[in-house]
Motif scaffolding. Structure first.
Motif, short mmCIF file in Angstrom:
data_model
loop_
_atom_site.label_atom_id
_atom_site.label_comp_id
_atom_site.label_asym_id
_atom_site.label_seq_id
_atom_site.Cartn_x
_atom_site.Cartn_y
_atom_site.Cartn_z
N ARG A 17 3.71 5.02 3.34
CA ARG A 17 2.93 3.79 3.17
C ARG A 17 3.35 3.03 1.91
O ARG A 17 3.20 1.81 1.85
CB ARG A 17 1.43 4.11 3.18
CG ARG A 17 1.00 4.62 4.55
CD ARG A 17 -0.48 4.78 4.73
NE ARG A 17 -0.74 5.26 6.09
CZ ARG A 17 -0.82 4.47 7.16
NH1 ARG A 17 -0.71 3.15 7.01
NH2 ARG A 17 -1.02 4.97 8.36
N ASP A 18 3.90 3.73 0.94
CA ASP A 18 4.47 3.04 -0.21
C ASP A 18 5.73 2.28 0.20
O ASP A 18 6.00 1.19 -0.31
CB ASP A 18 4.81 4.04 -1.31
CG ASP A 18 3.56 4.59 -2.00
OD1 ASP A 18 2.45 4.23 -1.58
OD2 ASP A 18 3.72 5.39 -2.95
N ARG A 19 6.52 2.87 1.10
CA ARG A 19 7.71 2.17 1.61
C ARG A 19 7.32 0.87 2.32
O ARG A 19 7.91 -0.19 2.09
CB ARG A 19 8.47 3.07 2.59
CG ARG A 19 9.17 4.26 1.95
CD ARG A 19 9.69 5.23 3.01
NE ARG A 19 10.44 6.34 2.42
CZ ARG A 19 10.86 7.39 3.09
NH1 ARG A 19 10.57 7.50 4.39
NH2 ARG A 19 11.54 8.35 2.49
N LEU A 43 6.88 -5.18 2.53
CA LEU A 43 6.14 -6.34 3.02
C LEU A 43 5.46 -7.13 1.89
O LEU A 43 5.20 -6.59 0.81
CB LEU A 43 5.07 -5.89 4.01
CG LEU A 43 5.56 -5.19 5.28
CD1 LEU A 43 4.37 -4.73 6.12
CD2 LEU A 43 6.47 -6.11 6.09
N ASP A 44 5.18 -8.39 2.19
CA ASP A 44 4.36 -9.20 1.28
C ASP A 44 2.97 -8.57 1.15
O ASP A 44 2.41 -8.05 2.13
CB ASP A 44 4.23 -10.62 1.82
CG ASP A 44 5.58 -11.33 1.93
OD1 ASP A 44 6.52 -10.93 1.22
OD2 ASP A 44 5.68 -12.28 2.73
N SER A 45 2.41 -8.66 -0.02
CA SER A 45 1.11 -8.04 -0.29
C SER A 45 0.04 -8.53 0.68
O SER A 45 -0.13 -9.74 0.88
CB SER A 45 0.69 -8.34 -1.73
OG SER A 45 -0.57 -7.77 -2.00
N GLY A 46 -0.67 -7.59 1.30
CA GLY A 46 -1.78 -7.93 2.18
C GLY A 46 -1.40 -8.43 3.55
O GLY A 46 -2.29 -8.83 4.32
N SER A 47 -0.12 -8.40 3.90
CA SER A 47 0.29 -9.01 5.17
C SER A 47 0.34 -8.03 6.34
O SER A 47 0.49 -8.45 7.48
CB SER A 47 1.67 -9.67 5.02
OG SER A 47 2.70 -8.69 4.87
N GLY A 87 4.08 -7.58 9.76
CA GLY A 87 3.76 -8.15 8.46
C GLY A 87 4.75 -9.24 8.14
O GLY A 87 5.48 -9.71 9.02
N THR A 88 4.82 -9.63 6.89
CA THR A 88 5.77 -10.67 6.50
C THR A 88 6.62 -10.19 5.33
O THR A 88 6.18 -9.40 4.49
CB THR A 88 5.05 -11.98 6.09
OG1 THR A 88 4.21 -11.73 4.96
CG2 THR A 88 4.23 -12.54 7.24
N VAL A 89 7.86 -10.67 5.32
CA VAL A 89 8.80 -10.44 4.22
C VAL A 89 9.24 -11.81 3.73
O VAL A 89 9.83 -12.58 4.49
CB VAL A 89 10.02 -9.62 4.66
CG1 VAL A 89 11.04 -9.51 3.54
CG2 VAL A 89 9.58 -8.22 5.12
N GLY A 90 8.95 -12.14 2.50
CA GLY A 90 9.27 -13.47 2.00
C GLY A 90 8.59 -14.57 2.79
O GLY A 90 9.13 -15.66 2.95
N GLY A 91 7.38 -14.27 3.31
CA GLY A 91 6.62 -15.26 4.06
C GLY A 91 7.01 -15.38 5.52
O GLY A 91 6.42 -16.18 6.25
N THR A 102 17.54 -4.03 -0.59
CA THR A 102 18.71 -4.47 0.17
C THR A 102 18.31 -5.04 1.52
O THR A 102 18.85 -6.06 1.96
CB THR A 102 19.68 -3.29 0.36
OG1 THR A 102 20.08 -2.77 -0.91
CG2 THR A 102 20.92 -3.71 1.13
N ALA A 103 17.34 -4.40 2.17
CA ALA A 103 16.85 -4.91 3.46
C ALA A 103 16.23 -6.29 3.30
O ALA A 103 16.45 -7.19 4.13
CB ALA A 103 15.85 -3.93 4.05
N GLN A 104 15.44 -6.48 2.26
CA GLN A 104 14.83 -7.79 2.02
C GLN A 104 15.90 -8.85 1.81
O GLN A 104 15.79 -9.97 2.33
CB GLN A 104 13.91 -7.72 0.81
CG GLN A 104 12.66 -6.87 1.02
CD GLN A 104 11.88 -6.66 -0.25
OE1 GLN A 104 12.45 -6.62 -1.35
NE2 GLN A 104 10.57 -6.50 -0.14
#
Length: 390
Positions: free
Chosen positions: A32-34, A39-43, A68-72, A229-231
């Motif tokens: 869950r830390d991964r 992800l963006d916080s709370g998404s 969820g979202t990554v970078g929106g 790297t994935a982001q």
């Protein structure tokens, strides 16, 4: 309500304490830390948290799934929990993965696999393999998704036997050095069946796959670096094949005088990455498969904020001559760029394909044809710069 609350707490906790401690000893982030770091916080919106809730130590049945979202920008994900029976699969694990894949296809968003799994549970094989929604359908879905939505694998631990095909069907595989491995048969199996003595690293470790087989694309030192790297990779990718590649604020190149980087004489070697840095937005170049087929450099960058794919011969490695592996490397990269609307820039400085009996026996003609076919079928804009010779 008390029973539901207890079930939710147990599901979020994952496996038993002794297994969570082992994860920490391996310097791995908890599952869950991964997910939280990616992800963006709370998404995050999780699916089927209470799968297998009635069985102790099987929190979420060993896999976290949801969107969820990554970078929106939205993504779908699955993440094995190594603290739950070493991230192994049960029947409900498979069903959860299938459902989140179907969500990614339906909505048209990238699918991210955070893999850390010992494979199928012996006790569940009769239920998880047969039928139209058995484990094999995971790979069927991946093939259907190929070229439709980006697929990214972060390999934090093992991915053994049939499970090795999850990373194999992804566009890129990010491997954690020292922990990640993928193989069809373990070293012990190889010793027993064919009499081969081999270490885990030699058989399917991160260094081997990123440097020898070409199955891995990025070698990283930590779970956190894998996620970063994935982001970064996702920042170059659209949500799906219908969308343009996302832009970013433009930046000036890092600098460097091209006439001082590239010799006028076509014979001396130079480092083509210096030329790339002098052309693209500063800090934007993300090299793919840096450790494999080094005579060809491929990767993503930005020109005035726009995403591009770069294919460049590397004169400092084998003179930039194309071999079997570099032909495959180019073909795969070109096809990925074409699928996701990323224009291609070629920096050509190449004497040609390698000749001789060794490469002919390796199938240089067949592999070269893959590169030519990828080039011919690509419909994205293509720009070729003849650096010195081609």
């Amino acid at each position: 309500m008390t029973e539901i609350r207890s079930a939710l707490e147990a599901a979020l906790e994952g496996g038993p304490e002794r297994h969570r401690q082992k994860v920490a000893e391996q310097e791995k982030l908890p599952v869950r830390d991964r997910v939280e770091r990616l992800l963006d916080s709370g998404s995050f919106s999780e699916n089927a948290l209470l799968a297998n809730w009635e069985h102790e130590g099987l929190g979420a049945d060993g896999v976290v799934t949801g969107m969820g979202t990554v970078g929106g920008r939205p993504i779908a994900l699955m993440a094995n929990d190594p603290a739950v029976k070493a991230g192994s699969w049960g029947a409900k694990t498979v069903e959860k993965i299938l459902r989140v894949q179907e969500d990614a296809m339906r909505v048209g968003v990238p699918m991210v696999y955070l893999v850390d799994s010992a494979g199928a549970r012996i006790t569940d094989q009769v239920r998880m393999f047969p039928g139209r929604r058995g484990a094999g359908r995971i790979f069927h879905n991946q093939v259907r998704m190929s070229g439709q939505v980006p697929q990214v694998c972060l390999l934090f631990g093992p991915s053994a036997a049939g499970g090795a095909y999850i990373p194999a069907f992804c566009d890129v595989v990010i491997m954690r050095d020292g922990n990640a491995s993928m193989y069809l048969g373990s070293p012990r199996m190889a010793q027993m069946v064919i009499g081969e003595e081999v270490t885990l690293e030699e058989m399917g470790g991160a260094k081997m796959h990123t440097g020898k087989s070409g199955c891995g694309h990025f070698l990283v030192k930590s779970d956190a670096e894998a996620i970063d790297t994935a982001q970064r990779y996702l920042s170059f990718m659209p949500g799906n094949w219908r969308e343009p590649a996302p832009a970013a604020p433009p930046a000036e190149p890092a600098g460097g005088v091209i006439s001082e980087i590239v010799p006028t004489d076509p014979k001396p070697a130079f480092d083509v990455t210096d030329l790339i840095d002098a052309l693209v937005d500063e800090g934007s170049f993300l090299e793919v498969q840096k450790r494999w087929a080094k005579e060809l450099v491929v990767g993503y960058a930005r020109l005035d904020g726009r995403a591009i794919g770069i294919v460049a011969n590397q004169p400092k490695q084998k003179g930039g001559v194309l071999f079997v592996d570099s032909s495959d490397k180019a073909a795969r990269f070109i096809s990925t760029c074409n699928a996701f609307n990323v224009p291609l820039v070629f920096l050509a400085d190449v004497p040609g394909f390698m000749i001789g009996k060794d490469v002919e026996r390796q199938g240089i003609i067949r592999h070269g044809a893959k590169m030519i076919s990828a080039m011919s079928s690509a419909t994205v804009p293509k720009l070729s710069v003849i650096v010195r010779k081609a």
